[in-house]
Design a protein around this motif. Structure first.
Motif, PDB file in Angstrom:
ATOM      1  N   ALA A   1      -1.228  -2.187   3.183  1.00 39.65           N
ATOM      2  CA  ALA A   1      -0.051  -3.068   3.947  1.00 39.65           C
ATOM      3  C   ALA A   1       0.380  -1.954   5.683  1.00 39.65           C
TER       4      ALA A   1
ATOM      5  N   LEU B   1      -0.969   0.749   7.339  1.00 37.81           N
ATOM      6  CA  LEU B   1      -1.228   0.473   8.238  1.00 37.81           C
ATOM      7  C   LEU B   1      -0.905  -0.391   9.284  1.00 37.81           C
ATOM      8  N   GLN B   2      -0.292  -1.311   8.988  1.00 42.29           N
ATOM      9  CA  GLN B   2       0.871  -1.839   9.931  1.00 42.29           C
ATOM     10  C   GLN B   2       1.478  -0.919  10.386  1.00 42.29           C
TER      11      GLN B   2
ATOM     12  N   LEU C   1       3.299  -8.855  14.420  1.00 41.45           N
ATOM     13  CA  LEU C   1       2.278  -7.834  13.774  1.00 41.45           C
ATOM     14  C   LEU C   1       1.969  -7.846  11.925  1.00 41.45           C
ATOM     15  N   GLU C   2       0.553  -8.304  11.739  1.00 41.38           N
ATOM     16  CA  GLU C   2       0.348  -9.080  10.390  1.00 41.38           C
ATOM     17  C   GLU C   2      -0.468  -8.262  10.082  1.00 41.38           C
ATOM     18  N   VAL C   3      -0.477  -7.426   9.069  1.00 37.01           N
ATOM     19  CA  VAL C   3      -1.708  -7.270   8.372  1.00 37.01           C
ATOM     20  C   VAL C   3      -1.886  -7.771   6.588  1.00 37.01           C
ATOM     21  N   THR C   4      -2.859  -7.925   6.769  1.00 32.41           N
ATOM     22  CA  THR C   4      -2.904  -8.674   4.645  1.00 32.41           C
ATOM     23  C   THR C   4      -4.334  -7.579   4.407  1.00 32.41           C
TER      24      THR C   4
ATOM     25  N   TRP D   1      -9.340  -4.968   5.885  1.00 31.84           N
ATOM     26  CA  TRP D   1      -8.359  -5.732   6.100  1.00 31.84           C
ATOM     27  C   TRP D   1      -8.368  -6.936   7.087  1.00 31.84           C
TER      28      TRP D   1
ATOM     29  N   ALA E   1      -5.835  -8.218  10.542  1.00 29.99           N
ATOM     30  CA  ALA E   1      -4.633  -8.366  10.864  1.00 29.99           C
ATOM     31  C   ALA E   1      -4.498  -9.055  12.176  1.00 29.99           C
TER      32      ALA E   1
ATOM     33  N   LEU F   1     -11.858  -3.853   8.902  1.00 32.62           N
ATOM     34  CA  LEU F   1     -10.702  -4.932   9.662  1.00 32.62           C
ATOM     35  C   LEU F   1     -10.665  -5.495  10.251  1.00 32.62           C
TER      36      LEU F   1
ATOM     37  N   MET G   1      -9.831  -8.200  13.061  1.00 33.26           N
ATOM     38  CA  MET G   1      -8.637  -9.043  13.719  1.00 33.26           C
ATOM     39  C   MET G   1      -8.689 -10.263  14.413  1.00 33.26           C
TER      40      MET G   1
END
Length: 78
Positions: free
Chosen positions: A3, A6-7, A19-22, A28, A30, A65, A67
């Motif tokens: 994560a 990717l972030q 920006l949040e990525v899980t 993923w 985001a 992904l 989003m």
């Protein structure tokens, strides 16, 4: 891919105010807040993020992904 990695990739190619990525390594999610999204429809915003990730999306390094993309004003209104 983690994560954090990717972030970092998204942040390197797109000015982000938030920006949040899980995710689990392949799938993923985001939340991306960027002034670059001003005046863009959702599909154009997603294409902008995909362009930032380039070959990683096409090579299956990032399999999926999901989003949520916002302008700073939209994010502030939430």
């Amino acid at each position: 891919m983690t994560a954090d990695q990717l972030q970092q990739l998204i942040a390197a190619g797109l000015p982000c105010e938030h920006l949040e990525v899980t995710g689990d390594g392949r799938h993923w999610a985001a939340v991306i807040v960027s002034p670059a999204f001003e005046g863009m429809r959702a599909i154009a915003r997603h294409k902008r993020v995909y362009a930032t990730l380039g070959e990683r999306i096409q090579s299956d390094e990032v399999h999926a992904l999901s989003m949520k993309t916002y302008t700073p004003a939209e994010w502030a209104a939430k």
